[in-house]
Motif scaffolding. Sequence first.
Motif, PDB file in Angstrom:
ATOM      1  N   MET A   1       0.906   4.222   6.497  1.00  0.00           N
ATOM      2  CA  MET A   1       1.679   4.566   5.674  1.00  0.00           C
ATOM      3  C   MET A   1       2.854   4.018   5.241  1.00  0.00           C
ATOM      4  N   ASN A   2       3.598   3.039   3.593  1.00  0.00           N
ATOM      5  CA  ASN A   2       5.157   2.875   4.021  1.00  0.00           C
ATOM      6  C   ASN A   2       5.146   2.992   2.985  1.00  0.00           C
ATOM      7  N   ILE A   3       6.273   2.777   2.503  1.00  0.00           N
ATOM      8  CA  ILE A   3       7.158   2.845   1.062  1.00  0.00           C
ATOM      9  C   ILE A   3       6.635   2.297  -0.429  1.00  0.00           C
ATOM     10  N   PHE A   4       6.277   0.708  -0.059  1.00  0.00           N
ATOM     11  CA  PHE A   4       5.935   0.118  -0.313  1.00  0.00           C
ATOM     12  C   PHE A   4       4.523   0.538  -1.538  1.00  0.00           C
ATOM     13  N   ARG A   5       3.635   0.543  -0.565  1.00  0.00           N
ATOM     14  CA  ARG A   5       1.584   1.347  -0.979  1.00  0.00           C
ATOM     15  C   ARG A   5       2.163   2.827  -1.634  1.00  0.00           C
ATOM     16  N   LEU A   6       3.106   3.827  -1.020  1.00  0.00           N
ATOM     17  CA  LEU A   6       3.150   4.793  -1.513  1.00  0.00           C
ATOM     18  C   LEU A   6       3.303   5.078  -3.288  1.00  0.00           C
ATOM     19  N   ALA A   7       4.942   3.672  -3.272  1.00  0.00           N
ATOM     20  CA  ALA A   7       4.975   3.267  -4.583  1.00  0.00           C
ATOM     21  C   ALA A   7       3.716   2.622  -5.123  1.00  0.00           C
ATOM     22  N   GLY A   8       2.955   1.925  -4.440  1.00  0.00           N
ATOM     23  CA  GLY A   8       2.304   1.345  -5.463  1.00  0.00           C
ATOM     24  C   GLY A   8       0.914   2.495  -6.178  1.00  0.00           C
ATOM     25  N   ASP A   9       1.156   3.617  -4.358  1.00  0.00           N
ATOM     26  CA  ASP A   9       0.022   4.382  -4.982  1.00  0.00           C
ATOM     27  C   ASP A   9       0.637   5.421  -7.178  1.00  0.00           C
ATOM     28  N   MET A  10       1.660   5.313  -6.495  1.00  0.00           N
ATOM     29  CA  MET A  10       1.985   6.438  -7.985  1.00  0.00           C
ATOM     30  C   MET A  10       2.067   5.798  -8.629  1.00  0.00           C
ATOM     31  N   THR A  11       2.469   4.605  -8.833  1.00  0.00           N
ATOM     32  CA  THR A  11       2.489   4.061  -9.864  1.00  0.00           C
ATOM     33  C   THR A  11       0.939   3.752 -10.512  1.00  0.00           C
ATOM     34  N   SER A  57      -7.799  10.929   6.108  1.00  0.00           N
ATOM     35  CA  SER A  57      -6.667  11.925   5.797  1.00  0.00           C
ATOM     36  C   SER A  57      -6.435  12.827   4.550  1.00  0.00           C
ATOM     37  N   LEU A  58      -5.549  14.244   4.608  1.00  0.00           N
ATOM     38  CA  LEU A  58      -6.115  15.061   3.031  1.00  0.00           C
ATOM     39  C   LEU A  58      -5.071  14.244   2.262  1.00  0.00           C
ATOM     40  N   VAL A  62      -7.896  12.950  -1.227  1.00  0.00           N
ATOM     41  CA  VAL A  62      -7.172  13.351  -2.578  1.00  0.00           C
ATOM     42  C   VAL A  62      -7.054  12.273  -3.613  1.00  0.00           C
ATOM     43  N   MET A  63      -6.532  11.120  -3.146  1.00  0.00           N
ATOM     44  CA  MET A  63      -6.627   9.988  -3.848  1.00  0.00           C
ATOM     45  C   MET A  63      -7.785   9.634  -4.437  1.00  0.00           C
ATOM     46  N   LYS A  64      -8.898   9.181  -3.282  1.00  0.00           N
ATOM     47  CA  LYS A  64     -10.312   9.021  -3.354  1.00  0.00           C
ATOM     48  C   LYS A  64     -11.055   9.337  -4.833  1.00  0.00           C
TER      49      LYS A  64
END
Length: 215
Positions: A1-11, A57-58, A62-64
């Motif tokens: 996990m990195n900030i770019f993937r987290l930003a991608g998941d959130m958008t 991971s949890l 959850v995202m899936k």
Amino acid sequence: MNIFRLAGDMTHLISVLVLLLKIYATKSCSGISLKTQELYAIVFLARYLDLFSDFISLYNTVMKLVFIGSSLAIVWCMRYHRVVRRSYDRELDTFRYWILVGACFALALVLHEKFTFQELFWAFSIYLEAVAILPQLVLLQRSGNVDNLTGQYVFFLGAYRAFYILNWIYRYLTEPRFTRWISCVSGLVQTALYADFFYYYFISWKNNAKLQLPA
């Protein structure tokens, strides 16, 4: 996990929430392509075949579940909700999307990283996601005018993939064995498909005007 993937998941998550808000708050799916939503449902069901076999991971689990559940809920509403389905633009949403499904599956049989059941369907889902937005973009171009929530939905959906490109660049530079070339190439194709929409979205935002796409 990195900030770019987290930003991608959130958008990506925001795009789904915006679409659900549009459907449930306005009781309308006008301007939304059912064919694109069905393609996304296929994408998530094919990609997450490992949901109950491989625990990462949890957060991942959850995202899936969120993406599978939300895509199926959107398709159900557009097809069967007695109020929402009346606003579906059936005459404009005529893209022959089965061609995309067949072509992407054939491509996955030829170009894949491992010849296993899960890897073939993972590659298929990546290829299909790259072009799943096409019916939606065609519908918006045919209708011309784009309402605010639909425009926000497509924008965040495109931004999600743009963040994932930065994620792949970051992983390539920091991980010695990062080889997900299928994701990288497909992600570039997918983001390129949004280029025209992004241009008109920026123009409308700059001029504080309603978003309109050329027919």
